[in-house]
Enzyme design. Structure first.
Site, mmCIF file in Angstrom:
data_model
loop_
_atom_site.group_PDB
_atom_site.id
_atom_site.type_symbol
_atom_site.label_atom_id
_atom_site.label_comp_id
_atom_site.label_asym_id
_atom_site.label_seq_id
_atom_site.Cartn_x
_atom_site.Cartn_y
_atom_site.Cartn_z
ATOM 1 N N SER A 1 0.676 -1.247 0.055
ATOM 2 C CA SER A 1 0.025 0.076 -0.080
ATOM 3 C C SER A 1 0.878 1.392 -0.038
ATOM 4 C CB SER A 1 -0.751 -0.020 1.170
ATOM 5 O OG SER A 1 -1.322 1.252 1.707
HETATM 6 N N1 GSH Z 1 -7.210 9.215 1.437
HETATM 7 C C1 GSH Z 1 -6.213 8.160 1.847
HETATM 8 C C2 GSH Z 1 -4.910 8.729 2.157
HETATM 9 O O1 GSH Z 1 -4.522 9.788 1.473
HETATM 10 O O2 GSH Z 1 -4.104 8.104 2.533
HETATM 11 C C3 GSH Z 1 -6.219 6.970 0.713
HETATM 12 C C4 GSH Z 1 -5.591 5.824 1.344
HETATM 13 C C5 GSH Z 1 -5.830 4.432 0.569
HETATM 14 O O3 GSH Z 1 -6.503 4.655 -0.562
HETATM 15 N N2 GSH Z 1 -5.433 3.610 0.847
HETATM 16 C C6 GSH Z 1 -5.751 2.113 0.165
HETATM 17 C C7 GSH Z 1 -7.029 1.528 0.680
HETATM 18 O O4 GSH Z 1 -6.674 0.688 1.731
HETATM 19 C C8 GSH Z 1 -4.614 1.135 0.189
HETATM 20 S S1 GSH Z 1 -3.420 1.915 -0.686
HETATM 21 N N3 GSH Z 1 -8.168 1.949 0.344
HETATM 22 C C9 GSH Z 1 -9.474 1.697 0.922
HETATM 23 C C10 GSH Z 1 -10.485 2.377 0.468
HETATM 24 O O5 GSH Z 1 -10.228 3.733 -0.002
HETATM 25 O O6 GSH Z 1 -11.623 2.303 0.613
#
Ligand code: GSH
Length: 228
Positions: free
Chosen positions: A15
């Site tokens: 991730s």
């Molecule tokens: N807005 C969050 C950030 O900026 O960190 C996004 C984080 C994200 O998209 N993480 C992914 C996830 O698990 C893994 S790389 N997403 C699940 C989802 O968006 O429902």
């Protein structure tokens, strides 16, 4: 001085947003009055357990993520580069072996989280900067060698990582994240007055700081502190 608040960071090296969250928390570990606990876990298990789907499977989100990550890489000063075939890397090859390996490093390590931190970073660097494999034993060994583990330690960790003990430990960390309501990573759990406050993503640091009574000084707290 008030007692340290415990902050757990649940992450998986597959991730890219976890890499950002992880680096920020490592930078703030000695700036905020916190005890940071690194919690390697398995994002595939969180997706399955929560019934969620990775954002990358929705074409528009996938497009957006590419741009978002390039901007964030610069802003956070973390050398993220999307691999040539992110689908293959994230969804076909995945990170189960890598996260078992990191879990084994943590199990073996007796003094703090130093090796886990360095091995995790090297694995992220492989997948999210150098577009290199993280599934083969030789890939894991190379990352661990760069992180400073000896040949003997690497052999031991590789053996340990296929044991039932380690498989169960990774499952239990993943379940722990799910029990906190995880549907993705990074997941940050702050223990405030005996109560867990849960934050998803690497874009909630300002709010998290407010919640634990600390100040958000931007992505590079050492640089901004020296300017004060
Ligand atoms: N807005 C969050 C950030 O900026 O960190 C996004 C984080 C994200 O998209 N993480 C992914 C996830 O698990 C893994 S790389 N997403 C699940 C989802 O968006 O429902």
């Amino acid at each position: 001085m008030a007692s340290k608040k415990v902050v757990e960071v649940f992450y998986d090296v597959v991730s890219p947003y976890s890499w950002l969250g992880f680096e920020i928390m490592c930078r703030y570990r000695n700036v905020w009055n916190i005890e940071l606990k690194l919690r390697p876990a398995f994002l595939g298990g969180v997706m399955q357990g929560s019934g969620n789907k990775p954002p990358g499977v929705i074409p528009n989100k996938f497009q957006y993520m590419g741009k978002d990550l390039a901007r964030l890489s610069e802003y956070f000063d973390v050398p993220l580069q999307t691999p040539a075939d992110p689908f293959e890397v994230m969804f076909n090859k995945g990170s189960l072996n890598a996260m078992r390996f990191v879990t084994a490093v943590q199990e073996r390590e007796k003094l703090g989280d130093n090796q886990v931190e360095r091995v995790s970073r090297e694995l992220w660097r492989r997948i999210w900067k150098e577009d290199k494999d993280i599934t083969e034993p030789s890939s894991l060994s190379e990352a661990a060698m760069k992180a400073g583990l000896s040949d003997g330690e690497i052999k031991e960790v590789l053996e340990l990582s296929s044991s039932k003990e380690i498989k169960d430990k990774l499952k239990s960390a993943t379940k722990n994240a799910l029990d906190h309501g995880a549907f993705g990573f990074p997941l940050l759990v702050c223990h405030v007055n005996g109560k867990p406050e849960v934050f998803f993503g690497s874009d909630r640091f300002e709010l998290m700081a407010h919640c634990i009574g600390e100040k958000w000084l931007g992505p590079q707290p050492d640089k901004s502190a020296s300017k004060l």
